[in-house]
Each structure stands twice: as structure tokens, then as C-alpha cells.
Design a protein around this motif. Structure first.
Motif, PDB file in Angstrom:
ATOM      1  N   TRP A  86       1.445   0.410   9.759  1.00 43.97           N
ATOM      2  CA  TRP A  86       1.200   0.442   8.212  1.00 43.97           C
ATOM      3  C   TRP A  86       2.860   0.042   7.638  1.00 43.97           C
ATOM      4  O   TRP A  86       3.614   0.966   8.159  1.00 43.97           O
ATOM      5  N   ILE A  87       2.734  -0.763   6.982  1.00 45.21           N
ATOM      6  CA  ILE A  87       4.153  -1.395   6.376  1.00 45.21           C
ATOM      7  C   ILE A  87       3.999  -1.184   4.776  1.00 45.21           C
ATOM      8  O   ILE A  87       3.078  -1.646   4.179  1.00 45.21           O
ATOM      9  N   THR A  88       4.960  -0.110   4.246  1.00 44.48           N
ATOM     10  CA  THR A  88       5.174  -0.171   2.860  1.00 44.48           C
ATOM     11  C   THR A  88       6.725  -0.389   2.489  1.00 44.48           C
ATOM     12  O   THR A  88       7.392  -0.281   3.057  1.00 44.48           O
ATOM     13  N   GLU A  89       6.588  -0.643   1.104  1.00 44.85           N
ATOM     14  CA  GLU A  89       8.022  -0.667   0.536  1.00 44.85           C
ATOM     15  C   GLU A  89       8.564   0.672   0.164  1.00 44.85           C
ATOM     16  O   GLU A  89       7.903   1.672  -0.289  1.00 44.85           O
ATOM     17  N   LYS A  90       9.739   0.997   0.571  1.00 45.85           N
ATOM     18  CA  LYS A  90      10.490   2.139   0.180  1.00 45.85           C
ATOM     19  C   LYS A  90      11.260   1.932  -1.091  1.00 45.85           C
ATOM     20  O   LYS A  90      11.538   2.932  -1.884  1.00 45.85           O
ATOM     21  N   SER A  91      11.747   0.745  -1.092  1.00 41.17           N
ATOM     22  CA  SER A  91      12.436   0.413  -2.510  1.00 41.17           C
ATOM     23  C   SER A  91      12.067  -1.110  -2.725  1.00 41.17           C
ATOM     24  O   SER A  91      11.256  -1.677  -1.874  1.00 41.17           O
ATOM     25  N   ASP A  92      12.492  -1.452  -4.191  1.00 43.55           N
ATOM     26  CA  ASP A  92      12.174  -2.987  -4.205  1.00 43.55           C
ATOM     27  C   ASP A  92      12.656  -3.967  -2.952  1.00 43.55           C
ATOM     28  O   ASP A  92      13.724  -3.856  -2.765  1.00 43.55           O
ATOM     29  N   CYS A  93      11.556  -4.541  -2.480  1.00 47.14           N
ATOM     30  CA  CYS A  93      11.909  -5.307  -1.261  1.00 47.14           C
ATOM     31  C   CYS A  93      11.172  -6.766  -1.022  1.00 47.14           C
ATOM     32  O   CYS A  93      10.150  -6.916  -2.050  1.00 47.14           O
ATOM     33  N   HIS A  94      11.831  -7.411  -0.040  1.00 47.11           N
ATOM     34  CA  HIS A  94      11.433  -8.834   0.136  1.00 47.11           C
ATOM     35  C   HIS A  94      11.435  -8.755   1.782  1.00 47.11           C
ATOM     36  O   HIS A  94      12.432  -8.605   2.124  1.00 47.11           O
ATOM     37  N   TYR A  95      10.167  -9.190   2.444  1.00 48.61           N
ATOM     38  CA  TYR A  95      10.365  -9.427   3.694  1.00 48.61           C
ATOM     39  C   TYR A  95       9.130 -10.454   4.258  1.00 48.61           C
ATOM     40  O   TYR A  95       8.522 -10.868   3.308  1.00 48.61           O
ATOM     41  N   HIS A  96       9.569 -11.152   5.187  1.00 47.65           N
ATOM     42  CA  HIS A  96       8.605 -12.006   5.977  1.00 47.65           C
ATOM     43  C   HIS A  96       8.020 -11.371   7.332  1.00 47.65           C
ATOM     44  O   HIS A  96       8.797 -10.787   8.110  1.00 47.65           O
ATOM     45  N   SER A  97       7.050 -11.526   7.404  1.00 47.36           N
ATOM     46  CA  SER A  97       5.955 -11.167   8.824  1.00 47.36           C
ATOM     47  C   SER A  97       5.726 -12.524   9.287  1.00 47.36           C
ATOM     48  O   SER A  97       5.073 -13.435   8.780  1.00 47.36           O
ATOM     49  N   PHE A  98       6.179 -12.711  10.578  1.00 50.66           N
ATOM     50  CA  PHE A  98       5.604 -13.536  11.567  1.00 50.66           C
ATOM     51  C   PHE A  98       4.604 -13.095  12.426  1.00 50.66           C
ATOM     52  O   PHE A  98       5.121 -12.352  13.398  1.00 50.66           O
ATOM     53  N   LEU A  99       3.332 -13.483  12.392  1.00 51.53           N
ATOM     54  CA  LEU A  99       2.469 -13.178  13.378  1.00 51.53           C
ATOM     55  C   LEU A  99       2.113 -14.184  14.220  1.00 51.53           C
ATOM     56  O   LEU A  99       1.537 -15.325  14.102  1.00 51.53           O
ATOM     57  N   ILE A 100       2.252 -14.089  15.558  1.00 51.73           N
ATOM     58  CA  ILE A 100       2.586 -14.878  16.638  1.00 51.73           C
ATOM     59  C   ILE A 100       1.206 -14.590  17.742  1.00 51.73           C
ATOM     60  O   ILE A 100       1.596 -13.650  18.315  1.00 51.73           O
ATOM     61  N   PRO A 101       0.083 -15.402  17.985  1.00 53.68           N
ATOM     62  CA  PRO A 101      -0.871 -15.205  18.613  1.00 53.68           C
ATOM     63  C   PRO A 101      -0.196 -15.245  20.273  1.00 53.68           C
ATOM     64  O   PRO A 101       0.660 -16.275  20.390  1.00 53.68           O
ATOM     65  N   PRO A 102      -0.397 -14.450  21.099  1.00 57.61           N
ATOM     66  CA  PRO A 102       0.179 -14.341  22.389  1.00 57.61           C
ATOM     67  C   PRO A 102       0.135 -15.825  23.133  1.00 57.61           C
ATOM     68  O   PRO A 102       0.865 -16.188  24.036  1.00 57.61           O
ATOM     69  N   LYS A 103      -1.117 -16.538  22.851  1.00 63.73           N
ATOM     70  CA  LYS A 103      -1.288 -17.849  23.456  1.00 63.73           C
ATOM     71  C   LYS A 103      -0.156 -18.811  23.127  1.00 63.73           C
ATOM     72  O   LYS A 103      -0.151 -19.759  23.910  1.00 63.73           O
ATOM     73  N   MET A 104       0.520 -18.736  21.885  1.00 60.20           N
ATOM     74  CA  MET A 104       1.586 -19.616  21.950  1.00 60.20           C
ATOM     75  C   MET A 104       2.672 -19.312  22.462  1.00 60.20           C
ATOM     76  O   MET A 104       3.649 -20.213  22.631  1.00 60.20           O
ATOM     77  N   LEU A 105       2.896 -18.228  23.343  1.00 59.96           N
ATOM     78  CA  LEU A 105       4.087 -17.835  23.985  1.00 59.96           C
ATOM     79  C   LEU A 105       4.159 -18.243  25.328  1.00 59.96           C
ATOM     80  O   LEU A 105       5.035 -18.198  26.165  1.00 59.96           O
TER      81      LEU A 105
END
Length: 302
Positions: A86-105
Motif C-alpha cells: 500500500w503506497i501513500t503520501e506522507k507529504s506533498d510528493c511526486h514519484y514514478h512507479s515502473f511495473l515490469i512483467p517478469p517475462k520482460m526480464l
């Protein structure tokens, strides 16, 4: 969550690009808005992709199974496949999430890379997550590869080789990460019984939140007593089953406000609120605005 037809979504978070020719999913999250919108955003969920969360600004809070972490600007959180988080903000923030299927690796089905370097990690329940911080010995190569991927993905440069270049960045990022994870690898563990239990309980809530639910109903879905059900929910979500159900219904209501033309009254009844006024009051306590104001101010998602 519900889509525009009111269909129910389970806690498992889907990658809309899974069956495409380039199944990388990247989420840009800032000021509590996720682009593109994803059903796992703001909810306790899991997915079959590995995930790298790169904090661009502020502080991001993670709850991973029963453990909690704060990550500041410049840091990276690696999340293994099928790990509840579970990902939430603790303060005003900006983030990028890279979700990579294992088949790409693994480069291709049955490769030595797939069995020795990918599945060795993604199928080991002892490997849940790893934090990479700037300035820490051994972290620099991972963060350098992640910055390269981040810059390339969000670059305005578009050409016929973009996916090839991104794939090289992803392979390099995984190589440096896998080297560290395998060097630190624990003896393969038996999956904790609690982890299976809470996934079963939460999946039941996510699949049946539009129905009238009692504590007995939820506990029965996990074949546990009411007290054990309460313990599991508090340990992994920080809420009682009722509180979590209410929160999830409100998140579903927010999704319906963004994606449908259903009236506030229709949404309230669909989500098992006794009246539209009860829904409006609960929504306002949670989101700080009325449902009507939220719909007016939110970007539309089809």
C-alpha cells in the motif's frame, strides 16, 4: 473498484498493457493523482509485476505486508511480484512507479536468465522488497540505471528504437538489482500463513463490497474466527474490517464519480450506504470535499 459498468474488481491489480507488444506500465503520481489511473492506486493490492518506485520529491510511505517504511527524494523501493503493499503520501510528493512483467526480464521462455535470475527472485517468498538509497555503498549502480530509465521514458524524444532503448535500460536495472538480491538471498521461506489469510479476506471484501457484509461474512470467507479476522485486518491494514470496507467503498465511489455519469444517490445505494446524505458525509470526511465537488475537480478517466 468498479468500472463504468459497475463491474467489481478484485484486490489483484491488473496491468492494462499485459497483452500488448510492450507491457511496461509506468505510473506518474503527484499531488495524490495517478496517471494513467490504476485500480491499485491508493489501495492495498498486489500484482504479478515487479515494481520500482522512484521518489522524485517529498516523502512516500509504504506498507508492505505488516512492515512500514518512509522513503525520501532520490530513493528507490523495489517490490517483488505478488507482494501485498500500500503506497501513500506522507507529504506533498511526486514519484514514478515502473511495473515490469517478469517475462520482460528473462529474454525468452525457458532461458537460463529466466530460471536462474528472474524466477529465483520472483518466486522466493523471502524476497519481498529492498530499499536503495543514494550514498549507500552498493546502491549507486541500481540508482544510476533507474535514473537512466526514468529520463528515457519521460523524454520527449520518440523514435523507432525507443522500446529497444527502454528494454536495455530495464535489463541493466534488473541486472544490478538481481546481483544484490541474490547476494543477500535468504534461504527460500515457506509463505507465511497470515499472508495467504489476509489476501483471502481482502479479496472477499473487494469482490463483495457492493453487498451487505457483516464481520461474520468476512471471517467466514477466510475460515477464521471473528477475533482472528480483526487481528489480521489490524495487523496488515491498520483498520478494522468495517473501517477497511468503508474506506474501500469510498474509494470505489471516487472511481465511479470519475468514470461514470451515475448520480450521487445511485452511487450511494450501489455502495450500500443507507442514504445519499450518509455517503456525502462519509465522503467529505475522507476526501475533504463533497462528491459533487470531487467529480467537478477530478480529471476524467475513461
Amino acid at each position: 473498484m468498479s468500472d463504468e459498468n459497475g463491474r467489481q474488481s478484485p484486490i489483484y491489480s491488473h496491468n492494462p498493457y499485459h497483452s500488448t507488444r510492450f507491457p511496461l506500465l509506468v505510473l506518474d503520481v503527484r499531488k495524490k493523482h495517478c496517471a494513467p489511473y490504476n485500480e491499485g492506486f491508493g489501495n492495498l493490492h498486489w500484482h504479478e509485476e515487479i515494481q520500482f518506485v522512484y521518489v522524485k520529491k517529498g516523502i512516500v510511505h509504504f506498507k508492505i505486508w505488516e512492515k512500514e517504511y518512509d522513503l525520501q527524494e532520490g530513493g528507490c523501493m523495489f517490490l517483488n511480484a505478488n507482494v501485498m503493499h500500500w503506497i501513500t503520501e506522507k507529504s506533498d510528493c511526486h514519484y514514478h512507479s515502473f511495473l515490469i512483467p517478469p517475462k520482460m526480464l528473462g529474454f525468452f521462455e525457458g532461458s537460463v536468465m529466466q530460471t536462474e535470475n528472474v524466477e529465483r527472485i520472483t518466486e522466493n517468498p523471502a524476497v519481498t522488497n529492498r530499499i536503495f538509497l543514494p550514498g549507500n555503498p552498493g546502491n549507486d549502480k541500481v540508482l544510476e540505471r533507474l535514473r537512466c530509465l526514468d529520463e528515457m521514458y519521460f523524454s520527449e524524444k520518440q523514435d523507432n528504437f525507443r522500446e529497444y532503448e527502454l528494454s536495455l535500460c530495464i535489463a541493466g536495472l534488473w541486472l544490478e538489482t538481481a546481483r544484490i538480491l541474490i547476494s543477500e538471498e535468504e534461504i527460500p521461506a515457506i509463505r507465511e500463513k497470515d499472508h495467504d489469510r489476509i489476501q483471502k479476506l481482502l479479496t472477499f471484501v473487494h469482490e463483495n463490497y457492493q453487498s451487505h457484509l457483516t464481520l461474520e461474512d468476512i471471517a467466514s470467507a477466510g475460515s477464521v474466527s471473528k477475533s482472528e479476522c480483526l487481528r489480521c485486518f489490524r495487523k496488515y491494514t491498520g483498520f478494522s474490517p468495517y473501517q477497511y470496507l468503508l474506506r474501500y467503498r469510498l474509494q470505489a465511489g471516487a472511481s465511479l464519480l470519475r468514470t461514470t455519469e451515475a448520480s450521487v444517490t445511485e452511487i450511494a445505494l450501489r455502495l450500500q450506504f443507507p442514504s445519499s446524505s450518509a455517503f456525502i458525509a462519509a465522503f467529505r470526511r475522507s476526501f475533504g470535499v463533497t462528491p459533487t465537488a470531487y467529480r467537478r475537480e477530478s480529471p476524467r478517466h475513461s
